[in-house]
Design a protein around this motif. Structure first.
Motif, PDB file in Angstrom:
ATOM      1  N   ILE A 245     -92.344  63.245  13.173  1.00 22.17           N
ATOM      2  CA  ILE A 245     -93.264  62.125  13.317  1.00 22.17           C
ATOM      3  C   ILE A 245     -93.379  61.338  12.010  1.00 22.17           C
ATOM      4  N   GLU A 378     -95.230  57.417  19.101  1.00 22.94           N
ATOM      5  CA  GLU A 378     -95.089  58.778  18.573  1.00 22.94           C
ATOM      6  C   GLU A 378     -96.402  59.550  18.664  1.00 22.94           C
ATOM      7  N   LEU A 416     -87.335  59.602  18.040  1.00 20.04           N
ATOM      8  CA  LEU A 416     -88.170  59.241  19.180  1.00 20.04           C
ATOM      9  C   LEU A 416     -87.713  59.971  20.447  1.00 20.04           C
TER      10      LEU A 416
END
Length: 743
Positions: A245, A378, A416
């Motif tokens: 992330i 995210e 992602l």
């Protein structure tokens, strides 16, 4: 507040000081021990302790038979070869041996049985300093190869020896901090990968090392008024999201987005004196000496920029004669221009220029690569909730839209996709290929995605499989905490932080985080409710502000497989909010790019990984064995100290013990492992021995399936078990890897 850097520095300098005692001596080090020393001690500080010269044992040196030498060495076979060559040549008068870690018993016996060593040895000491404090509460082993050794299927035969080395290093940290902690470890609730038993085995190894150290050092742990510490062994599989992330605190964001050179030192190349005749590009170190960095590294980038600009404005207000009264100090570019005109404050100017440039570059990338849009999705994938703390809608469409965006880089697209698959708890293989096609990523990137299964993620599932959601390790927070749009992009909290908060509250689940040796009482829970001492009977009314800091419980977390900067930040935050001293130790620090690359490498041929254990073993330089030098001068006349025939040491020749850092014995049954951790391990997977470990045994010792203790029957501490691979006809079934379990 205690600092791991200061603790290790004191150990090294106190050891040297206790040996020199005002007499001049030579210090001899090797390549590995030099890195440990240089990390925390300045050369001038060493020379100030009556050290006449610092020499490298691998390099050519002059004979110096008239002076004593202190050797601080790493316990490696080729270094012992170098040492024995020095003994044979009588290069120095008397020798004080100091090892950075425990010496293998075979190498120890080689020294003990050497006549030359007996004649020259004046002291023998083992320190527990085989680690690298990076920050006051962050320790690494500088070993990125630990990740493939622990998780690569082709490295199963290396795991046992590597765990033994890790256990000794972790024990060294505990010894240096004066802690004999309760040991807990992460045990996944629904394991689906071989390495799910990693933490349990490693925790058992650490418990064995700690028990052995305490057995042979009666003054360990040293007296202290703080509660007993806690050591938690966990690994990368506990949190697969944190390394993927985007983080927007200064340190994590800078390491993610900027070309920071992270090695023995951390450097960033920037332009100083920009726009002037003396403009130059310069590599500047980022570390504990940089007060601006230390003060701002855990702040959100928005707050960091405001703090930098506010501090500079304060300087301008205090020094108005250095600036133009009409200058604007409310923008980064204006401040950079003003800094160029302050040659009188070169050091301050360069420090502010460095961080203003780094902050500006981070924000440029943040805007140009659409990180706000990426981060918004995210956060929903990572937390399972949108910005309003509701179940996210149309999340697949949002992901595909971002994958199609040309402004988003390939690495961000791959991250992602990984986050989306983890969020969905697996998708069908065809959908993975469609996502890769949308992202314009080559099919081989699918290997990195598939390899997440080796860390416990579910990646693929059949079309007709019911959709399931992975049970979160800790209950998600449902109350909105975001104060603004910027902070809404930082809703996800690492699992490590939630774990630490539960420890501080005395509420950490004992099923998911069991003890290696179950406690006989609930002292840990009581300690969480009160900082009263478990080791002294001082009345609580006698506490003052200083004693409160000294009485803080210490929590040590070891993250196998690498840790993130967000997890490091979490340790500092819990230390502050919960009144504890939390130390994070790990093999190496992970950036998102490094993590994705290492996960991708788990399917590569092992020969292409360039593991240190697969390289040719280092050898002692040939020049150490040359005999062209003149014969050394005779030893001073007069009777020498009486020798101890048992260990080959002079009577009373052991070095004075450092307070709080006792040294282990040269040899003990609990340390007498038959395998040399620095030799190439055998090719046969060591599953049989480790499968005999009883993870919930209160004795803290391995047991075998026939009910005998692992140290009985002449086994000398080896882990033994009946061959579970044998068939009735005498042949062997197919052997599983180190982490294998019956399916």
């Amino acid at each position: 507040m205690v600092s791991a850097i200061q603790e290790q520095r004191d150990i090294i300098l106190d050891t040297i000081k206790s040996i020199t005692r005002g007499d001049w001596k030579v210090l001899v080090i090797d390549e590995s021990s030099k890195k440990i020393i240089d990390n925390v001690v300045k050369e001038d500080d060493i020379l100030n302790e009556n050290i006449a010269n610092i020499e490298r044992i691998e390099e050519k040196r002059e004979m110096n038979p008239g002076m004593d030498a202190i050797y601080i060495l790493s316990p490696q076979p080729h270094i012992v070869d170098c040492l024995m060559a020095d003994f044979e040549r009588r290069r120095y008068r008397k020798t004080f041996l100091v090892w950075t870690a425990l010496l293998d018993p075979q190498m120890r016996r080689r020294i003990d049985t050497s006549r030359q060593a007996k004649e020259q040895l004046a002291g023998f000491e083992t320190l527990s300093i085989d680690y690298f404090p990076r920050e006051s509460h962050l320790i690494t082993f500088r070993d990125p190869w630990s990740f493939p050794i622990l998780y690569h299927p082709a490295c199963n035969n290396l795991v046992r020896d590597h765990m033994q080395i890790l256990a000794q290093k972790i024990t060294g940290i505990c010894v240096s901090l004066g802690e004999y902690p309760k040991v807990r470890y992460y045990r996944p609730r629904s394991p689906r990968h071989e390495a799910s038993v990693l933490c349990g085995h490693l925790a058992r190894f650490v418990q064995e090392e700690l028990d052995a150290y305490a057995q042979w050092n009666q003054n360990f742990p040293p007296p202290a008024s703080r509660p007993q510490g806690v050591l938690v062994i966990t690994d990368r599989s506990m949190d697969l999201i944190a390394p993927l992330i985007h983080e927007f605190t200064y340190q994590a964001m800078a390491h993610d987005l900027l070309p920071i050179k992270d090695g023995e030192k951390v450097y960033y190349k920037t332009v100083v004196n920009e726009g002037r005749a003396d403009q130059q590009e310069k590599e500047m170190e980022i570390g504990e000496k940089d007060k601006i960095w230390v003060e701002n590294r855990h702040r959100h980038m928005k707050d960091t920029i405001e703090k930098l600009m506010g501090d500079f404005q304060k300087f301008i207000d205090e020094n108005p004669h250095f600036t133009n009264s009409e200058a604007d100090a409310t923008s980064l570019n204006a401040i950079k221009d003003m800094l160029a005109g302050l040659p009188q404050f070169q050091e301050m100017k360069e420090a502010y220029s460095l961080h203003l440039n780094m902050a500006q570059e981070c924000m440029n990338i943040f805007q140009h690569h659409k990180l706000p849009d990426i981060a918004s999705v995210e956060q929903s994938l990572a937390t399972g909730l949108d910005e309003d703390f509701r179940k996210p809608k149309n999340i697949a469409d949002q992901v595909v839209r971002l994958l199609d965006d040309e402004n988003i880089g390939p690495s961000d697209r791959l991250r992602l996709i990984m986050l989306y698959i983890i969020f969905r708890n697996g998708i069908i293989s065809e959908d993975i290929q469609r996502l890769l096609a949308h992202a314009s990523l080559p099919p081989q990137e699918g290997e990195a995605i598939a390899n997440l299964e080796l860390l416990g993620a579910q990646i693929t599932k059949a079309l007709k499989d019911p959709r399931t959601t992975a049970q979160p390790l800790f209950p998600p927070k449902t109350a909105p905490t975001a104060q603004s749009e910027e902070y809404a992009l930082s809703r996800y909290e690492p699992m490590l932080k939630l774990m630490l908060e539960d420890i501080a509250k005395g509420a950490l689940d004992q099923i998911t985080f069991p003890y290696t040796v179950p406690p006989l009482d609930n002292s840990e829970e009581l300690a969480a409710q009160s900082q009263a001492s478990l080791r002294s009977a001082k009345p609580t009314w006698a506490k003052n502000r200083t004693s409160t800091v000294e009485n803080r419980q210490r929590i040590i977390v070891f993250m196998a497989g690498g840790a993130t900067f967000s997890e490091s930040r979490a340790c500092y935050e819990v230390s502050t909010s919960r009144g504890r001293d939390v130390f994070l130790a790990t093999s190496h620090m992970l950036t998102p790019a490094l993590y994705v690359r290492q996960v991708g490498d788990l399917s590569r041929d092992r020969r292409r990984l360039d593991l240190p254990v697969d390289r040719p073993k280092p050898k002692a330089p040939a020049h150490l064995f040359e005999r062209n030098d003149p014969r050394p001068a005779a030893m001073p006349s007069g009777p020498g100290p009486r020798q101890n025939p048992g260990l080959g040491l002079p009577s009373g020749g052991r070095l004075p013990k450092i307070p709080g850092v006792p040294s282990p014995p040269g040899k003990s049954p609990r340390y007498d492992y038959s395998a040399n951790p620095y030799d190439t391990p055998p090719t046969v997977p060591p599953t049989a021995g480790l499968a005999a470990l009883s993870m919930n045994s209160g004795s803290g010792r391995p047991t075998t399936t026939n009910g005998t203790n692992g140290n009985d029957g002449g086994s000398k501490g080896k882990l033994e078990k009946k061959n579970k691979y044998a068939k009735d006809d005498g042949t062997e079934k197919k052997k599983r890897g180190f982490f294998s379990s019956k399916k």
